[in-house]
Scaffold this active site. Structure first.
Site, short mmCIF file in Angstrom:
data_model
loop_
_atom_site.label_atom_id
_atom_site.label_comp_id
_atom_site.label_asym_id
_atom_site.label_seq_id
_atom_site.Cartn_x
_atom_site.Cartn_y
_atom_site.Cartn_z
N GLU A 117 50.02 94.76 70.30
CA GLU A 117 49.16 94.13 69.29
C GLU A 117 48.93 92.65 69.57
OE1 GLU A 117 50.86 93.96 65.33
OE2 GLU A 117 48.88 93.69 64.42
N HIS A 137 43.54 95.63 61.77
CA HIS A 137 43.07 95.16 60.47
C HIS A 137 42.52 93.75 60.57
CE1 HIS A 137 47.08 93.14 60.46
NE2 HIS A 137 47.42 94.25 61.10
N ASP A 142 57.47 93.66 66.16
CA ASP A 142 56.19 93.31 65.54
C ASP A 142 56.44 92.10 64.64
OD1 ASP A 142 53.71 93.21 64.30
OD2 ASP A 142 53.63 95.35 63.86
N ASP A 150 49.57 87.96 63.93
CA ASP A 150 50.31 89.22 63.89
C ASP A 150 50.29 89.78 65.31
OD1 ASP A 150 51.20 91.81 63.37
OD2 ASP A 150 49.62 92.30 61.95
N GLU A 173 45.78 96.87 67.21
CA GLU A 173 47.12 97.38 67.50
C GLU A 173 47.14 98.87 67.83
OE1 GLU A 173 49.94 97.13 64.21
OE2 GLU A 173 48.36 96.34 62.92
N HIS A 218 45.50 92.31 55.31
CA HIS A 218 44.55 93.43 55.40
C HIS A 218 43.32 93.07 54.60
CE1 HIS A 218 47.04 96.36 57.58
NE2 HIS A 218 48.03 95.69 57.04
CO CO Z 1 49.28 94.28 62.41
#
Ligand code: CO
Length: 297
Positions: free
Chosen positions: A283, A160, A88, A99, A193, A168
């Site tokens: 993700e 998020h 990740d 992300d 994700e 976030h």
């Molecule tokens: Co994330």
């Protein structure tokens, strides 16, 4: 003249492209016997070499470890045949983050359908994502997709919304059906994700991890203040790794512990499923557009 929005979009696109390259590099370099520490450092170096910065330390989750583990010198996990490994990664350009994550199995093919379940849930969410889509409908879709092949979604991990210097930004995208009536809006950037698991469907915090985040300013001894200001300068408001601080101060480990005790920073606990279970994750970061969404990673 490009508008300010074009400039922002361009930064998200650059961050996303670099995060994607870093993820692909990471996934293709997971080998039995390999050091997770060396891999994390190589991925982070790639992000920096490409002209971005890390939006958080590379998370490497092996088997039941779902999130928030990053290797350290004292804790350098080695990959073994049969492990499933989640890579990740987060990259940012001028504070605009991308992300993304993917799961790979080390040398075996025992968990293809578990990994595929997370990938499929992500794919369907991307098809659904557009202005007005409720986060609850996305969560229900993730859960249905994963349950239909005999696994569980992880119910207490979520996607998020993101913003500049903020991973976030307020909106959560659940992996199960919820009563949250929030919906996606044009211009939002969100990380979606899904997590699929052979375990209980819930993660718990286990032990102290080596990923930190600044939580509040307060007066502290000069050596603490000096490390804090270097951390802010180098990593902004994003999460950072203990191992990144070694070059900032030779005594960083002790100073970080002091900062935790003073309530200035917090460490993320490593999030794990039940022992012996396997967790897969997929993700992408996407920007919500008038007609749907644009995948950035
Ligand atoms: Co994330």
């Amino acid at each position: 003249m490009p508008s300010a929005d074009d400039a922002v979009l361009e930064k998200y696109i650059r961050a996303g492209n670099i995060a994607r390259e870093a993820r692909e590099f990471g996934v293709s370099h997971v080998v039995a016997g390999g050091s997770s520490l060396q891999l994390a450092e190589a991925i982070e170096k790639l992000i920096i070499d490409r002209g971005a910065k890390c939006a958080f330390p590379v998370n490497i989750g092996v088997n039941e470890v779902a999130a928030h583990y990053t290797p350290s010198k004292d804790n350098d996990l080695k990959f073994r045949m049969g492990d499933i490994v989640k890579i990740d990664v987060g990259a940012h350009v001028d504070g605009y983050p991308g992300d993304t994550s993917s799961t790979v199995e080390v040398g075996t093919r025992n968990h293809t359908s578990l990994i595929q379940a997370a990938n499929e849930a992500l794919k369907i969410c991307i098809e659904m994502a557009s202005p007005g889509t409720t986060v609850s409908s996305m969560g229900a879709t993730v859960a249905r997709t994963i349950r239909s092949v005999g696994f569980k979604p992880v119910q207490n991990l979520t996607g998020h919304s993101m913003d500049r210097w903020n991973l976030h930004a307020g909106l959560s995208i659940p992996n199960i059906e919820t009563k949250d009536r929030s919906s996606l809006e044009e211009g939002m950037v969100v990380a979606i994700e899904p997590f699929s698991t052979t375990g209980s469907g819930k993660v718990v915090g286990k032990g102290r991890g080596s990923i930190f985040r600044i939580v509040r300013d307060r007066r502290a001894p000069p050596e603490v203040m000096s490390l804090l200001s270097r951390v802010k300068q180098e990593f902004g408001q994003f999460p950072f790794a203990a191992r990144w601080c070694e070059r900032l101060d030779p005594d960083s480990d002790a100073l970080l512990q002091k900062m935790v005790r003073l309530g200035m920073i917090m460490s993320y606990p490593v999030l794990v499923e039940v022992p012996g279970s396997f967790v897969a994750q997929a993700e992408h970061s996407v920007m919500i557009t008038s007609k749907g969404c644009k995948v950035l990673t």
